[in-house]
Scaffold this active site. Sequence first.
Site, PDB file in Angstrom:
ATOM      1  N   TYR A 264     121.372  41.253  56.421  1.00  0.00           N
ATOM      2  CA  TYR A 264     120.937  39.870  56.219  1.00  0.00           C
ATOM      3  C   TYR A 264     120.527  39.656  54.765  1.00  0.00           C
ATOM      4  O   TYR A 264     119.662  40.338  54.239  1.00  0.00           O
ATOM      5  CB  TYR A 264     119.775  39.495  57.152  1.00  0.00           C
ATOM      6  CG  TYR A 264     120.189  39.358  58.614  1.00  0.00           C
ATOM      7  CD1 TYR A 264     121.527  39.287  58.994  1.00  0.00           C
ATOM      8  CD2 TYR A 264     119.243  39.287  59.623  1.00  0.00           C
ATOM      9  CE1 TYR A 264     121.910  39.151  60.323  1.00  0.00           C
ATOM     10  CE2 TYR A 264     119.605  39.157  60.956  1.00  0.00           C
ATOM     11  CZ  TYR A 264     120.949  39.091  61.298  1.00  0.00           C
ATOM     12  OH  TYR A 264     121.313  38.965  62.616  1.00  0.00           O
TER      13      TYR A 264
ATOM     14  N   LEU B  53     119.729  27.536  68.931  1.00  0.00           N
ATOM     15  CA  LEU B  53     119.836  26.125  68.521  1.00  0.00           C
ATOM     16  C   LEU B  53     121.228  25.834  67.961  1.00  0.00           C
ATOM     17  O   LEU B  53     121.424  24.816  67.295  1.00  0.00           O
ATOM     18  CB  LEU B  53     118.783  25.807  67.444  1.00  0.00           C
ATOM     19  CG  LEU B  53     117.323  25.886  67.867  1.00  0.00           C
ATOM     20  CD1 LEU B  53     116.397  25.667  66.663  1.00  0.00           C
ATOM     21  CD2 LEU B  53     117.018  24.850  68.948  1.00  0.00           C
TER      22      LEU B  53
ATOM     23  N   GLY C 236     121.117  25.191  64.453  1.00  0.00           N
ATOM     24  CA  GLY C 236     120.371  23.989  64.053  1.00  0.00           C
ATOM     25  C   GLY C 236     120.983  22.716  64.618  1.00  0.00           C
ATOM     26  O   GLY C 236     120.328  21.677  64.678  1.00  0.00           O
TER      27      GLY C 236
HETATM   28  N1  LIG Z   1     123.485  39.617  66.489  1.00  0.00           N
HETATM   29  C1  LIG Z   1     124.161  38.751  65.786  1.00  0.00           C
HETATM   30  O1  LIG Z   1     125.370  38.880  65.581  1.00  0.00           O
HETATM   31  C2  LIG Z   1     123.445  37.569  65.190  1.00  0.00           C
HETATM   32  C3  LIG Z   1     124.193  36.549  64.565  1.00  0.00           C
HETATM   33  C4  LIG Z   1     123.517  35.462  64.023  1.00  0.00           C
HETATM   34  C5  LIG Z   1     122.123  35.406  64.111  1.00  0.00           C
HETATM   35  N2  LIG Z   1     121.409  36.429  64.684  1.00  0.00           N
HETATM   36  C6  LIG Z   1     119.916  36.369  64.756  1.00  0.00           C
HETATM   37  O2  LIG Z   1     119.553  35.195  65.423  1.00  0.00           O
HETATM   38  C7  LIG Z   1     118.674  34.428  64.603  1.00  0.00           C
HETATM   39  C8  LIG Z   1     118.879  32.961  64.864  1.00  0.00           C
HETATM   40  O3  LIG Z   1     120.226  32.588  64.568  1.00  0.00           O
HETATM   41  P1  LIG Z   1     120.588  31.334  63.672  1.00  0.00           P
HETATM   42  O4  LIG Z   1     119.568  31.191  62.598  1.00  0.00           O
HETATM   43  O5  LIG Z   1     122.014  31.445  63.306  1.00  0.00           O
HETATM   44  O6  LIG Z   1     120.555  30.142  64.693  1.00  0.00           O
HETATM   45  P2  LIG Z   1     119.438  29.174  65.316  1.00  0.00           P
HETATM   46  O7  LIG Z   1     118.174  29.886  65.613  1.00  0.00           O
HETATM   47  O8  LIG Z   1     120.136  28.484  66.405  1.00  0.00           O
HETATM   48  O9  LIG Z   1     119.240  28.133  64.135  1.00  0.00           O
HETATM   49  C9  LIG Z   1     118.284  28.311  63.150  1.00  0.00           C
HETATM   50  C10 LIG Z   1     118.499  27.255  62.091  1.00  0.00           C
HETATM   51  O10 LIG Z   1     118.343  25.978  62.658  1.00  0.00           O
HETATM   52  C11 LIG Z   1     117.616  25.126  61.793  1.00  0.00           C
HETATM   53  N3  LIG Z   1     116.356  24.806  62.501  1.00  0.00           N
HETATM   54  C12 LIG Z   1     115.498  25.653  63.124  1.00  0.00           C
HETATM   55  N4  LIG Z   1     114.501  24.980  63.699  1.00  0.00           N
HETATM   56  C13 LIG Z   1     114.726  23.671  63.454  1.00  0.00           C
HETATM   57  C14 LIG Z   1     114.045  22.498  63.785  1.00  0.00           C
HETATM   58  N5  LIG Z   1     112.939  22.524  64.522  1.00  0.00           N
HETATM   59  N6  LIG Z   1     114.558  21.305  63.356  1.00  0.00           N
HETATM   60  C15 LIG Z   1     115.699  21.265  62.641  1.00  0.00           C
HETATM   61  N7  LIG Z   1     116.388  22.352  62.260  1.00  0.00           N
HETATM   62  C16 LIG Z   1     115.916  23.560  62.679  1.00  0.00           C
HETATM   63  C17 LIG Z   1     117.444  25.915  60.504  1.00  0.00           C
HETATM   64  O11 LIG Z   1     118.623  25.677  59.766  1.00  0.00           O
HETATM   65  P3  LIG Z   1     118.636  25.070  58.275  1.00  0.00           P
HETATM   66  O12 LIG Z   1     118.212  26.204  57.401  1.00  0.00           O
HETATM   67  O13 LIG Z   1     120.085  24.698  58.093  1.00  0.00           O
HETATM   68  O14 LIG Z   1     117.672  23.953  58.266  1.00  0.00           O
HETATM   69  C18 LIG Z   1     117.451  27.345  61.002  1.00  0.00           C
HETATM   70  O15 LIG Z   1     117.839  28.259  60.009  1.00  0.00           O
HETATM   71  C19 LIG Z   1     118.984  34.876  63.173  1.00  0.00           C
HETATM   72  O16 LIG Z   1     117.922  34.634  62.278  1.00  0.00           O
HETATM   73  C20 LIG Z   1     119.241  36.339  63.391  1.00  0.00           C
HETATM   74  O17 LIG Z   1     117.999  37.043  63.454  1.00  0.00           O
HETATM   75  C21 LIG Z   1     122.070  37.497  65.231  1.00  0.00           C
END
Ligand SMILES: NC(=O)c1ccc[n+]([C@@H]2O[C@H](COP(=O)([O-])OP(=O)(O)OC[C@H]3O[C@@H](n4cnc5c(N)ncnc54)[C@H](OP(=O)(O)O)[C@@H]3O)[C@@H](O)[C@H]2O)c1
Length: 339
Positions: free
Chosen positions: A57, A212, A215
């Site tokens: 990351y 989410l 997002g």
């Molecule tokens: N194992 C895997 O292959 C894998 C792959 C991907 C992720 N992950 C893990 O899963 C975690 C979460 O994944 P993700 O960050 O892709 O997806 P997510 O949790 O669905 O989305 C998070 C993003 O949504 C936005 N957000 C969050 N809360 C919000 C709110 N209350 N209002 C408006 N926008 C909001 C932000 O984006 P903006 O920065 O654009 O505002 C934030 O970075 C990662 O941090 C990582 O630890 C694992």
Amino acid sequence: MNYKLLGRSGLKVSELCLGTMGFGTEAGWGADKETSFAIMDTFANAGGNFLDTANVYKLGTSEKIIGEYLQNHDRNYFVVATKYSLKDNTTNPNASGNSRKNMMRSVEESLKRLQTDFIDVLYLHIWDDLTPMDEVLRGLDDLIRQGKVNYAAISDTPAWQVAKGNTMAELMGWSQLIALQVEYSLIQRTPERELIPMAKHFGMTVTPWAPLGGGVLSGKYLRGEQGRIKPESKRLDDRSVAITKVVVDIAEELGVSASHVALQWTRSQGFSSIPIVGATKVSQVEENLKVIDVTLTPEQQQKLDEVSKIDLGFPGEFFKEEGVKMNSFGGFYDRVEKR
Ligand SMILES: NC(=O)c1ccc[n+]([C@@H]2O[C@H](COP(=O)([O-])OP(=O)(O)OC[C@H]3O[C@@H](n4cnc5c(N)ncnc54)[C@H](OP(=O)(O)O)[C@@H]3O)[C@@H](O)[C@H]2O)c1
């Protein structure tokens, strides 16, 4: 905040996990160090203890930021999960993949960046389709015996491989895989076909990533706000937009935010689930933490299930057909108490 046991273990983790893929400003998005520290403070002050990172990351910056943070906070309070598998060096053929060699190398690098002697949960990040599962399980078990890792877990791997791994570990007396990380949200329900039933069978906790949809399910793109998801992304196609509109409607009915509805849905699907929620702003984590007070009515659940439903494929759809169940099981199907 309430706590859950992570899979078939005694490890207590907060009912929400903080995703830290956005810690660091590499690749033109994410939170700088000070904001990342503030996000972790907000999460920990609310009782959160479960952090999710990976060797790759932000090219290692996410682990480094967590490592620096842990120098001034109680290391033992936090449950730090990281991952190995993805490349952090492009000229070494063994600096990626699921092999024992890469596992050992990657863990040493993670320990340095995290400035700690142990990783609480080590996930295999993505199945490489090359390394035998016994090599993976034996390597993870050795790391646990060495005290460098406390628990083994797995992400982004076919269900049959995980099932094989856990069965083998049980027979061999090795540490079993206690958590399954999969992309799972209202816009990505395909893990319901094989992965989630498999996790339930083995008592694994499912840790949905992108709950989410990156997002999208917060509704912010419908409101014309900006974020890291590009307009051409599948996460903003007609189906995802239709789902998000229902999420937003239900949020208005309940007087909560759309993020709460989307997150709560991933937490209430009848299996042990701890969503990994990413945040790049303190306001986002503050808002997301409030999901623990949100409840969806059965009617709202049904609306969400309906708009986001997927084809289970074979044999899931075939097995669901009333005629198949009733005719093939001698009329006894509905008279047996299900597990
Ligand atoms: N194992 C895997 O292959 C894998 C792959 C991907 C992720 N992950 C893990 O899963 C975690 C979460 O994944 P993700 O960050 O892709 O997806 P997510 O949790 O669905 O989305 C998070 C993003 O949504 C936005 N957000 C969050 N809360 C919000 C709110 N209350 N209002 C408006 N926008 C909001 C932000 O984006 P903006 O920065 O654009 O505002 C934030 O970075 C990662 O941090 C990582 O630890 C694992």
